[in-house]
Design a protein around this motif. Sequence first.
Motif, mmCIF file in Angstrom:
data_model
loop_
_atom_site.group_PDB
_atom_site.id
_atom_site.type_symbol
_atom_site.label_atom_id
_atom_site.label_comp_id
_atom_site.label_asym_id
_atom_site.label_seq_id
_atom_site.Cartn_x
_atom_site.Cartn_y
_atom_site.Cartn_z
ATOM 1 N N MET A 69 115.164 43.956 154.022
ATOM 2 C CA MET A 69 114.501 45.075 153.349
ATOM 3 C C MET A 69 114.803 45.105 151.858
ATOM 4 N N PHE A 71 114.456 48.078 148.614
ATOM 5 C CA PHE A 71 114.318 49.523 148.479
ATOM 6 C C PHE A 71 114.333 49.902 147.001
ATOM 7 N N ALA A 77 119.524 51.072 139.838
ATOM 8 C CA ALA A 77 120.574 50.218 140.402
ATOM 9 C C ALA A 77 120.722 48.907 139.641
ATOM 10 N N LEU A 78 120.671 49.006 138.319
ATOM 11 C CA LEU A 78 120.891 47.821 137.489
ATOM 12 C C LEU A 78 122.014 48.130 136.506
ATOM 13 N N ASP A 79 122.837 47.111 136.206
ATOM 14 C CA ASP A 79 123.958 47.324 135.299
ATOM 15 C C ASP A 79 123.458 47.589 133.889
ATOM 16 N N PHE A 90 121.936 39.347 139.453
ATOM 17 C CA PHE A 90 122.993 39.749 140.386
ATOM 18 C C PHE A 90 122.406 40.028 141.770
ATOM 19 N N TRP A 91 121.336 40.821 141.806
ATOM 20 C CA TRP A 91 120.726 41.156 143.104
ATOM 21 C C TRP A 91 120.037 39.944 143.702
ATOM 22 N N ARG A 93 120.965 36.920 143.504
ATOM 23 C CA ARG A 93 121.960 36.061 144.142
ATOM 24 C C ARG A 93 122.456 36.668 145.445
ATOM 25 N N ILE A 94 122.623 37.991 145.478
ATOM 26 C CA ILE A 94 123.009 38.634 146.738
ATOM 27 C C ILE A 94 121.937 38.382 147.790
ATOM 28 N N ASP A 95 120.669 38.371 147.356
ATOM 29 C CA ASP A 95 119.575 38.114 148.289
ATOM 30 C C ASP A 95 119.381 36.631 148.558
ATOM 31 N N GLY A 96 120.207 35.786 147.939
ATOM 32 C CA GLY A 96 120.067 34.348 148.142
ATOM 33 C C GLY A 96 118.904 33.744 147.368
ATOM 34 N N ARG A 134 112.900 43.662 140.843
ATOM 35 C CA ARG A 134 113.982 43.298 141.756
ATOM 36 C C ARG A 134 113.448 43.135 143.180
#
Lengths: 192, 215
Positions: A69, A71, A77-79, A90-91, A93-96, A134
Amino acid sequence: MRSPAGLSFEAISCLRGNRLLFEDLSFALGPGAALMIRGPNGAGKSSLLRIAGGLLAPAAGRVVRSGDMAFTSEAAALDERLPLADALHFWARIDGRGRNDVDRGLEAMGLGPLDQVPVRMLSTGQRRRAALARVIAGKAAIWLLDEPANGLDTASLDRLAAAMTAHRAEGGIVLAASHQPLGLDDPQELAL
Amino acid sequence: MRALALIVRRDLALSFAGGGAMMPLIFFLLVATLFPFAVGPDAALLGRVGGGALWMAALLAALLPVDRLIEPDARAGILDQYVVRGISDEAVAGAKILAHWLGFGPPLMLAALPAAALLKLDGATVMRLEAGLALGTPGLAALAVATSALTAGLRGAGALAGLVMLPLAVPLLIFGAGGLGVQGHGALKLLAASSLLLLAGAPFAAGAALRAGRD
């Protein structure tokens, strides 16, 4: 190949404080589906999206998801201190995902020229577009969009509509809460 | 795992970039500088009570960043994004504890060296102080993150955090200061035990607090 996306509510009730916002709500969305949630302020549109995203536990019922998901809400939600591209990376990479996906997201929301601008310098509408970038970069199967059109200009609205159409064409799901039309092709509608 | 490593990296980078990581250190050194002014320049007396004063300073320094560990991420919607991606609150709390310790523990141990010199601690006491800080700071970091999660979003969170955290840190202080004595090995073991207990419990307490805070 990932399994087909799916999102269904089974007899969901939502209780906030002592107020019952909605009860016994059921729907099922398959690949390519879009559901628009409408309703006056405080009707529970955001709560519904938060329940869908697992951020809020329903008072009763069950949510069944198949697929990852993405959202967006009021908060970007960004630095703040990072350049936009790095904050999105950053996001990603977390999501691959990688830089190219970030670039694709930036491009899709018309933010390409702003990729090195620190997030704190962005305007409200630009932040909203960055949050949508994002979502696009994450390539998640299920998009949960809370008032995605707030603060967007006409050109950005068209970009959002195009991004949602492309997402659905790839078998994705869009669940959006909005006051204004989002340019979705033939969406299901749910009035709270 | 990759996501957690990224969270640790981000939090660590954030604490150094904002200059926030320096604040507890400066505070710690400031206390070490001021303490001799308060009790007088008697080297023997300073050597005797200095170690305990440094433990006090370490405890209060650990309290300083508590309002910045969770609240900004919660407000910016970053914690929500973790949840939507299926990362558990406990795992996020664990990653934040590790990141906070990395930005706080080792630098504090470094700062303890000049601080010990200011207080005329002898070599053996400094070694025991460093050993105690190595064992105790992970527990302090765990406690700081759990407290931060509990008080995030409340008005007057800073003051409340002190009231929540300091009583829970009493075992660390007692065993840490107790470990400074010549026969402090038993106290250091108890310090390690308290620290482990906090490390084991804090992610779950913080995770539950984060979940409750979303409602």
